[in-house]
Design a protein around this motif. Structure first.
Motif, PDB file in Angstrom:
ATOM      1  N   GLY A 102       0.893  -1.349   0.073  1.00  9.72           N
ATOM      2  CA  GLY A 102       0.044   0.101   0.090  1.00  9.72           C
ATOM      3  C   GLY A 102       0.820   1.329   0.012  1.00  9.72           C
ATOM      4  N   MET A 103       2.172   1.217   0.019  1.00  6.47           N
ATOM      5  CA  MET A 103       3.039   2.248   0.071  1.00  6.47           C
ATOM      6  C   MET A 103       3.675   2.382  -1.329  1.00  6.47           C
ATOM      7  N   ARG A 104       3.184   3.124  -2.368  1.00 14.65           N
ATOM      8  CA  ARG A 104       3.395   3.120  -3.575  1.00 14.65           C
ATOM      9  C   ARG A 104       3.961   4.674  -3.817  1.00 14.65           C
ATOM     10  N   PRO A 105       4.877   4.879  -4.923  1.00 12.41           N
ATOM     11  CA  PRO A 105       5.367   6.248  -5.230  1.00 12.41           C
ATOM     12  C   PRO A 105       4.120   7.234  -5.380  1.00 12.41           C
ATOM     13  N   ILE A 106       2.884   6.958  -5.850  1.00  8.95           N
ATOM     14  CA  ILE A 106       1.859   7.781  -5.596  1.00  8.95           C
ATOM     15  C   ILE A 106       1.423   8.079  -4.426  1.00  8.95           C
ATOM     16  N   SER A 107       1.886   7.368  -3.574  1.00  6.37           N
ATOM     17  CA  SER A 107       1.258   7.489  -1.850  1.00  6.37           C
ATOM     18  C   SER A 107       2.026   8.791  -1.332  1.00  6.37           C
ATOM     19  N   VAL A 108       3.231   8.987  -1.975  1.00  8.96           N
ATOM     20  CA  VAL A 108       4.110  10.023  -1.452  1.00  8.96           C
ATOM     21  C   VAL A 108       3.327  11.335  -1.705  1.00  8.96           C
ATOM     22  N   ILE A 109       2.630  11.664  -2.648  1.00 13.06           N
ATOM     23  CA  ILE A 109       1.932  12.754  -2.983  1.00 13.06           C
ATOM     24  C   ILE A 109       0.345  12.698  -2.571  1.00 13.06           C
ATOM     25  N   PHE A 110      -0.090  11.622  -2.614  1.00 17.24           N
ATOM     26  CA  PHE A 110      -1.622  11.313  -2.501  1.00 17.24           C
ATOM     27  C   PHE A 110      -1.612  10.167  -1.381  1.00 17.24           C
ATOM     28  N   PRO A 111      -1.418  10.359  -0.081  1.00 20.13           N
ATOM     29  CA  PRO A 111      -1.387   9.046   0.595  1.00 20.13           C
ATOM     30  C   PRO A 111      -2.832   8.535   0.750  1.00 20.13           C
ATOM     31  N   TYR A 112      -3.881   9.223   0.650  1.00 15.16           N
ATOM     32  CA  TYR A 112      -5.128   8.804   0.960  1.00 15.16           C
ATOM     33  C   TYR A 112      -6.087   8.765  -0.509  1.00 15.16           C
ATOM     34  N   LEU A 113      -5.378   8.557  -1.701  1.00 20.04           N
ATOM     35  CA  LEU A 113      -6.027   8.502  -2.625  1.00 20.04           C
ATOM     36  C   LEU A 113      -6.788   6.933  -2.790  1.00 20.04           C
ATOM     37  N   PRO A 114      -8.311   7.273  -3.108  1.00 26.89           N
ATOM     38  CA  PRO A 114      -8.790   5.773  -3.077  1.00 26.89           C
ATOM     39  C   PRO A 114      -8.672   4.853  -3.960  1.00 26.89           C
ATOM     40  N   ILE A 115      -7.318   4.328  -4.085  1.00 24.94           N
ATOM     41  CA  ILE A 115      -6.993   3.405  -5.172  1.00 24.94           C
ATOM     42  C   ILE A 115      -6.968   1.989  -4.361  1.00 24.94           C
ATOM     43  N   PRO A 116      -7.174   0.753  -5.051  1.00 27.86           N
ATOM     44  CA  PRO A 116      -7.245  -0.464  -4.563  1.00 27.86           C
ATOM     45  C   PRO A 116      -5.951  -0.849  -3.492  1.00 27.86           C
ATOM     46  N   ALA A 117      -4.996  -0.330  -3.635  1.00 27.77           N
ATOM     47  CA  ALA A 117      -3.704  -0.721  -2.937  1.00 27.77           C
ATOM     48  C   ALA A 117      -4.021   0.108  -1.484  1.00 27.77           C
ATOM     49  N   HIS A 118      -4.480   1.254  -1.639  1.00 24.95           N
ATOM     50  CA  HIS A 118      -4.649   2.136  -0.408  1.00 24.95           C
ATOM     51  C   HIS A 118      -5.746   1.497   0.451  1.00 24.95           C
ATOM     52  N   ARG A 119      -6.856   1.131  -0.391  1.00 25.48           N
ATOM     53  CA  ARG A 119      -8.028   0.335   0.437  1.00 25.48           C
ATOM     54  C   ARG A 119      -7.388  -0.924   1.050  1.00 25.48           C
ATOM     55  N   ARG A 120      -6.702  -1.661   0.416  1.00 24.69           N
ATOM     56  CA  ARG A 120      -6.230  -2.887   1.195  1.00 24.69           C
ATOM     57  C   ARG A 120      -5.302  -2.636   2.363  1.00 24.69           C
ATOM     58  N   ARG A 121      -4.450  -1.527   2.020  1.00 31.21           N
ATOM     59  CA  ARG A 121      -3.622  -1.114   3.139  1.00 31.21           C
ATOM     60  C   ARG A 121      -4.309  -0.795   4.558  1.00 31.21           C
ATOM     61  N   ASP A 122      -5.557  -0.011   4.320  1.00 33.15           N
ATOM     62  CA  ASP A 122      -6.425   0.404   5.338  1.00 33.15           C
ATOM     63  C   ASP A 122      -7.266  -0.464   6.110  1.00 33.15           C
ATOM     64  N   ARG A 123      -7.424  -1.522   5.224  1.00 34.54           N
ATOM     65  CA  ARG A 123      -8.440  -2.890   5.846  1.00 34.54           C
ATOM     66  C   ARG A 123      -7.211  -3.763   6.709  1.00 34.54           C
ATOM     67  N   ALA A 124      -5.895  -3.881   6.287  1.00 31.93           N
ATOM     68  CA  ALA A 124      -4.868  -4.592   6.820  1.00 31.93           C
ATOM     69  C   ALA A 124      -4.307  -3.920   8.025  1.00 31.93           C
ATOM     70  N   ARG A 125      -4.398  -2.523   7.806  1.00 28.50           N
ATOM     71  CA  ARG A 125      -3.852  -1.751   9.150  1.00 28.50           C
ATOM     72  C   ARG A 125      -5.085  -1.990  10.479  1.00 28.50           C
ATOM     73  N   ALA A 126      -6.391  -1.793   9.846  1.00 32.54           N
ATOM     74  CA  ALA A 126      -7.383  -1.851  11.177  1.00 32.54           C
ATOM     75  C   ALA A 126      -7.362  -3.466  11.556  1.00 32.54           C
ATOM     76  N   ARG A 127      -7.098  -4.398  10.750  1.00 30.43           N
ATOM     77  CA  ARG A 127      -7.150  -6.180  11.184  1.00 30.43           C
ATOM     78  C   ARG A 127      -5.888  -5.926  12.044  1.00 30.43           C
ATOM     79  N   ILE A 128      -4.857  -5.592  11.809  1.00 33.79           N
ATOM     80  CA  ILE A 128      -3.353  -5.756  12.577  1.00 33.79           C
ATOM     81  C   ILE A 128      -3.860  -5.061  13.885  1.00 33.79           C
TER      82      ILE A 128
END
Length: 488
Positions: free
Chosen positions: A208-234
């Motif tokens: 979930g940490m992509r090059p685009i994440s540096v500029i738009f860390p909350y952009l609603p892309i699939p990788a960020h959504r998986r990141r957020d779900r994983a963070r909540a479960r951890i």
């Protein structure tokens, strides 16, 4: 051209001339700042700097360093990034107080991964207290117990290899290091019962940490959504573990327990959310560096047989004194292996860029004696990947030569304190450096004592597409089990 068109054309010329004249007058009348600004990288307007940077920061730095010297500014959209290259100018980068050069603004993209209330989501005073928790968790008495766990993990993992075979060294070391990190950092509960679940969740966090994440860390892309779900479960998993430990009164010998027991100066205990975030930050900081560097170390030693042989001879000498035992103090005696690891890190630091945000104007002086004024609001950057290969510091800088760090040469000290910056330095030096060296030494000590190796795939390249620059592709080796003895 009829009269109407002629009037329109004349009016257009008059407007253009007026604008040009106004700009000239403004430039003449505008007060001079008197600042000696760094030279600027030549690039097309608006997005030119961004395109040059995205095509590859290291080639861009190499080209501009040759043209402009050790200090230069790149315009990226509405931001100015000023690069400091070389120990002569990077001292202020590493030693400046947080009030002048800070990390928080430039590393905000880590917040969705690490979570709220930790590291880059808190002010400097709280962050310093949290770094104190890390320091206490990595003090020598703790490292001694971690080494014992590292050795157990390595012995158990490699016992499953056959008498001979072919493996991808990169995959094997990555997997072992996440096992070791789970035991030392995340705790017995995760290592023994939840490893597969937590490992998969960390994989989603990592991806979930992509090059685009540096500029738009909350952009609603699939990788960020998986990141957020994983963070909540951890967070749920560790909340359960933390509550269980507290209610049972049991204490474990791992970083999780250190964070549970930590207290702020005002007496407040760490929260479950803070503990989880600090553990995630610790794993992210350590896992990549150790797995990448252990792979590069092996690849280089197998390519340069003289260093592999020297490392084996060192193991024999240590075994003559201590037998087959491996512990913290014995690993600390391994200077040859230490230099082999350090040289791999010099050539391939996982973090190729370090960043700060400037809150004040300040001045730097290059090795040629030029002085430049760095304005408030600039992002200041340095590059371990480039600075570690400067030819006026390192002889044959692109060559793997661990002996450059040996007594009598010590090239990393020749030009000052910040000649070698694979682990950063100064106020924000890497707290986990001793842990990383011990972990890699423990793994390679076991391998050197128990196996013969041959590199059978082409020598690997950097994976420049990754956020943390690692090893591209497979690193295939052929192994044969054998027991190293002092006499053979």
């Amino acid at each position: 051209m009829d009269l109407a068109e002629h009037k329109l054309f004349a009016a257009g010329l008059l407007l253009a001339a007026t604008l040009v004249l106004a700009k000239l007058v403004a430039s003449v009348l505008a007060p001079r700042s008197g600042k000696r600004l760094p030279p600027t990288v030549s690039a097309p307007p608006v997005v030119g700097g961004l395109l040059r940077f995205m095509r590859g920061p290291i080639p861009m730095i190499r080209e501009e360093y040759a043209k402009l010297g050790g200090v230069f500014t790149l315009n990226i959209l509405n931001r100015k990034i000023t690069f400091f290259i070389g120990p002569e100018v990077s001292g202020h980068f590493f030693k400046a107080p947080e009030a002048q050069l800070s990390q928080q603004e430039v590393y905000q993209f880590n917040v969705p991964t690490f979570g709220p209330g930790v590291v880059f989501d808190v002010d400097y005073s709280v962050r310093q207290e949290q770094f104190r928790f890390f320091t206490e968790a990595l003090r020598v008495t703790k490292l001694r117990s971690y080494v014992d766990q590292m050795v157990v993990e390595a012995e158990g993992y490699f016992s499953k290899w056959g008498d001979s075979g072919t493996v991808d060294l990169k995959y094997e070391l990555e997997h072992l290091i996440i096992l070791t990190a789970s035991r030392c950092l995340l705790g017995r509960e995760v290592r023994d019962k939840l490893f597969d679940d937590v490992s998969a969740l960390f994989h989603d966090l990592d991806n979930g940490m992509r090059p685009i994440s540096v500029i738009f860390p909350y952009l609603p892309i699939p990788a960020h959504r998986r990141r957020d779900r994983a963070r909540a479960r951890i967070a749920e998993i560790f909340s359960t573990i933390i509550r269980s430990r507290k209610s049972s009164g049991k204490s474990e010998d791992d970083m999780l327990q250190c964070f549970i027991d930590s207290k702020y100066k005002d007496g407040r205990s760490t929260t479950e959310g803070e503990i989880t975030g600090l553990l995630i930050a610790a794993l992210f900081a350590g896992q990549h560096t150790s797995s990448i560097t252990s792979t590069w170390t092996g690849a280089y030693m197998l390519r340069h047989k003289q260093y592999f042989s020297a490392a084996i001879e060192e193991q024999k000498e240590i075994m003559a004194r201590h037998g087959n035992k491996l512990d913290h103090d014995i690993l600390s005696e391994m200077d040859v292996l230490y230099r082999c690891i350090k040289e791999a890190l010099r050539l391939h630091p996982p973090l190729i860029m370090l960043l700060r945000y400037s809150h004040d104007d300040f001045t730097v002086t290059t090795k040629e004696g030029k002085e430049y004024d760095i304005p408030k609001g600039h992002i200041v950057a340095t590059s371990p990947a480039f600075a570690n290969r400067l030819p006026h510091i390192y002889k044959d800088p692109d060559t793997y030569d661990p002996d450059r760090f040996a007594a009598g040469r010590e090239e990393d000290k020749a030009a000052g304190a910040f000649s070698y910056i694979s682990f950063g330095g100064g106020r924000h030096g890497c707290l986990g450096e001793p842990f990383a060296y011990l972990q890699i030494k423990a793994i390679w000590s076991h391998l050197l004592r128990n196996f013969e190796f041959e590199l059978i795939s082409p020598f690997p390249e950097n994976n420049w597409k990754a956020m943390v620059v690692g090893v591209k592709g497979e690193v295939m080796v052929r192994y044969k089990r054998r027991k190293l003895s002092v006499d053979n």
